[in-house]
Write a protein that holds these residues in place. Structure first.
Motif, short mmCIF file in Angstrom:
data_model
loop_
_atom_site.label_atom_id
_atom_site.label_comp_id
_atom_site.label_asym_id
_atom_site.label_seq_id
_atom_site.Cartn_x
_atom_site.Cartn_y
_atom_site.Cartn_z
N GLU A 202 6.27 9.06 3.05
CA GLU A 202 5.27 8.10 3.52
C GLU A 202 5.68 6.65 3.29
OE1 GLU A 202 1.80 9.57 1.54
OE2 GLU A 202 1.67 11.35 2.84
N GLY B 185 0.85 5.78 0.58
CA GLY B 185 0.16 6.80 1.36
C GLY B 185 0.12 6.42 2.83
N MET B 186 -0.71 7.13 3.59
CA MET B 186 -0.78 6.94 5.03
C MET B 186 -1.87 5.94 5.45
SD MET B 186 1.65 8.69 6.39
CE MET B 186 1.18 8.60 8.12
N ASP B 187 -2.61 5.41 4.48
CA ASP B 187 -3.67 4.47 4.82
C ASP B 187 -3.09 3.24 5.52
OD1 ASP B 187 -5.49 6.13 3.66
OD2 ASP B 187 -5.62 5.01 1.77
N GLY B 188 -3.73 2.86 6.61
CA GLY B 188 -3.34 1.65 7.31
C GLY B 188 -2.13 1.81 8.22
N ARG C 233 6.42 3.78 6.06
CA ARG C 233 5.72 2.50 6.07
C ARG C 233 6.70 1.34 6.21
NH1 ARG C 233 0.79 0.85 4.72
NH2 ARG C 233 0.24 2.92 3.89
N PRO D 276 0.84 -1.20 0.00
CA PRO D 276 0.00 0.00 0.00
C PRO D 276 0.87 1.25 0.00
CG PRO D 276 -0.67 -1.54 1.72
CD PRO D 276 0.62 -2.04 1.18
N TRP E 101 1.82 7.32 12.69
CA TRP E 101 1.20 8.65 12.65
C TRP E 101 1.89 9.61 13.63
CZ3 TRP E 101 -2.06 10.94 9.42
CH2 TRP E 101 -2.78 10.15 8.52
#
Length: 605
Positions: A502, A475-478, A506, A473, A484
């Protein structure tokens, strides 16, 4: 007579950098010379009051921590009544004369005593160089080949009242006479000529060194050479010392008594004694002229020349600090004023004009050894480099202090690490009012360059994973709460966020968190803001990102936007790019230094 030999205990370990010695001048008294006995043409009435200089040479052996101290010449004797009767008679022709301070007092001024001196090396054994040997009860005395024959009276007679010698001058058990530099070296015991790297050995092989046909590498590390300098007197020797990476110093003894002999303005003088015989201050005039010619060539190649009675050198104000124990004193690395004086003595008219233009546009303090070398080798490139360097200085959208700090960041970046320029721009920044904290902060900012391995590598890794069907994935999703939190910490401390962080966050939140702390030091120390304003910090990022050794486009674009966001202007950014471009001149700095070394090795210096 005894000999000095340091036994070889293993293969020598060559230094990572050029070995150097420190050299300081010592006052050995002053006396007066009738000029006609030394140079021609000149008035019979002309007289010159000159020093009898001695020098303290110190060598530090990095392998064993030992410091070896050598004094080159001892100047005038403190009590002239202790000279032999013939010399005392001659001394009456050299008045006025002062013998205070002598070498012993000069050493004391810097905190040393004669007991601290390992070796006394005599350039030759004329009365105005021998001082008082009994003041040095623990030192070993080194003289050139043929000097002992002068002392014991077995040498050929020499004319002139200056040529009287004391047979009991030196202690037999602590005196070493160097081997004959003109004898066949193949007959010498090679093993005997070797020594531990950095160790003293006065029985090494005599070897050619550039324009000098016979030199003896005292420490076998290139820092200090004894040079055969025939002509003035049997056993006459000189010293060639490396006192800095790019500075060599030649102590010429009595090879030359007047700087006008080096420039060619005068010839060696002669006179007639009471019996009508032609006399010369040199035992062999032809050899003396050949020695002077070699010294002249050294000076043309940038070696600093000092002879024993060098009143012109002594009178240069900057050289006062180069005496041992002087307030603000220093080793014989050329000070700015001394460098300018030394440089101006050997420049052509065209080069003098370029030097004057440099002083006018960049300031005399900016003229250092790399600039001097460039002026010597290529006046055309010097002029072009001067013009290039002058543009941002003349425009002045950034204050001189900020310009210096930006130049420092380019030099100190891990992709460049050009140590001479780090020295140059650190000194320049301090002169322009930068504080220690500001300079440290520039280095902290510049240290972040290494993170671009991740900035470049992580997107490529994501691309490879996608091509291999292992896509992650984006971006910041998940993201986890910890991830964060790292993002928020970055935004708080650094004042911005960019999407390229990002994927990095991750894959490795632990390393990202560590980098946030590492990169935030210059933004959070000194009361929470650092000492440089944010705009300047961002300009520094722009400088090393744009430099030819890095060319990191994503970071450059980001930090340009940040500069504008902090109130910066396009003109300030452009001036930063101009300053980063000056990295190009480092090629000349390094390349010409190497050229000088290789020319010397090839005997073409």
């Amino acid at each position: 007579m005894s000999s000095i030999f340091v036994k070889q205990t293993g293969p020598p370990s060559p230094p990572l950098e050029k070995a150097t010695v420190s050299v300081h001048a010592l006052s050995g008294g002053h006396f007066t010379l009738p000029e006609y006995q030394f140079v021609h043409p000149v008035s019979q009435e002309a007289r010159k009051h000159v020093p009898s200089l001695a020098f303290l040479i110190q060598h530090h052996n990095t392998s064993n921590g030992k410091t070896t101290r050598i004094v080159f010449d001892l100047g005038l004797r403190r009590d002239i009544k202790r000279y032999s009767a013939p010399i005392q008679k001659h001394v009456t022709t050299r008045q006025p004369m002062t013998t205070d301070p002598d070498v012993v007092k000069s050493l004391a001024k810097g905190g040393l005593t004669p007991d601290d001196i390992d070796y006394v090396v005599y350039s030759h054994v004329h009365w105005d160089h021998i001082g008082e040997p009994r003041d040095f009860p623990k030192s070993t005395f080194i003289v050139g080949h043929g000097a002992l024959a002068l002392l014991d009276g077995s040498s050929a007679s020499l004319r002139g009242g200056h040529s009287f010698f004391e047979h009991d001058l030196l202690p037999e058990q602590r005196t070493v006479e160097l081997s004959d530099p003109t004898a066949s070296q193949s007959k010498m015991n090679y093993a005997k000529s070797q020594g531990q790297w950095g160790g003293v050995n006065f029985e090494r092989l005599w070897q050619p060194n550039g324009a000098l046909p016979e030199t003896l590498d005292v420490f076998d590390d290139g820092s200090l050479f004894i040079v055969n300098a025939p002509g003035h007197l049997p056993g006459h020797i000189n010293i060639l010392a490396r006192t800095a990476e790019e500075h060599q110093l030649y102590l010429a003894g009595d090879a030359c008594h007047d700087r006008r002999l080096l420039t060619g303005e005068k010839a060696i003088g002669e006179w007639h004694d009471a019996e009508g015989h032609v006399c010369c201050i040199h035992a062999d005039r032809k050899q003396a002229e050949e020695t002077i010619a070699r010294i002249r060539r050294l000076e043309q190649d940038g070696v600093e020349i000092i002879f024993a009675h060098d009143v012109e050198w002594e009178n240069v104000p900057a050289n006062k600090a180069r005496f041992f124990g002087a307030e603000g004193g220093s080793n014989f690395r050329l000070s700015r004023a001394a460098l300018q004086h030394h440089t101006n003595m050997s420049l052509s008219d065209e080069q003098q004009k370029l030097k004057a233009q440099f002083d006018s546009e960049l300031g005399a303090d900016a003229f250092d050894e790399p600039w001097s070398r460039l002026l010597k080798h290529s006046p055309e490139m010097f002029a072009a480099s001067l013009r290039l360097t002058s543009v941002p200085k003349k425009k002045g959208h950034l204050a001189p202090k900020i310009q210096s700090l930006i130049l420092l960041s380019v030099a100190a970046a891990s992709t460049h690490l050009h140590v001479p320029n780090i020295h140059r721009y650190t000194k320049q920044a301090l002169q322009n009012g930068a504080s220690k904290a500001e300079i440290v902060e520039v280095l902290c900012l510049t240290s972040t360059l290494g993170i671009h391995a991740c900035n470049i590598g992580v997107p490529i890794l994501f691309e490879v994973l996608r091509e291999e069907g292992k896509e992650l994935p984006t971006g910041m999703d998940g993201m986890s709460k910890e991830q964060w939190a790292f993002k928020e910490d970055f935004e708080k401390k650094r004042g911005y966020w960019h999407a390229f962080w990002e994927d990095f966050l991750r894959l490795s939140p632990e390393f990202f968190g560590a980098y946030v702390e590492f990169s935030s030091v210059p933004w959070t120390n000194e009361g929470g803001k650092g000492v440089l304003e944010p705009k300047v910090k961002e300009l520094i990022y722009c400088a090393f990102d744009a430099a030819a050794t890095h060319l990191y486009k994503p970071g450059l674009k980001l930090h340009m936007k940040n500069v504008l966001g902090y109130g910066g202007t396009a003109e300030e950014i452009m001036e930063t790019l101009e300053l980063a471009t000056l990295l190009s001149i480092s090629t000349m700095d390094v390349g010409l230094s190497v050229l000088d070394q290789e020319l010397k090795s090839a005997g073409q210096a």
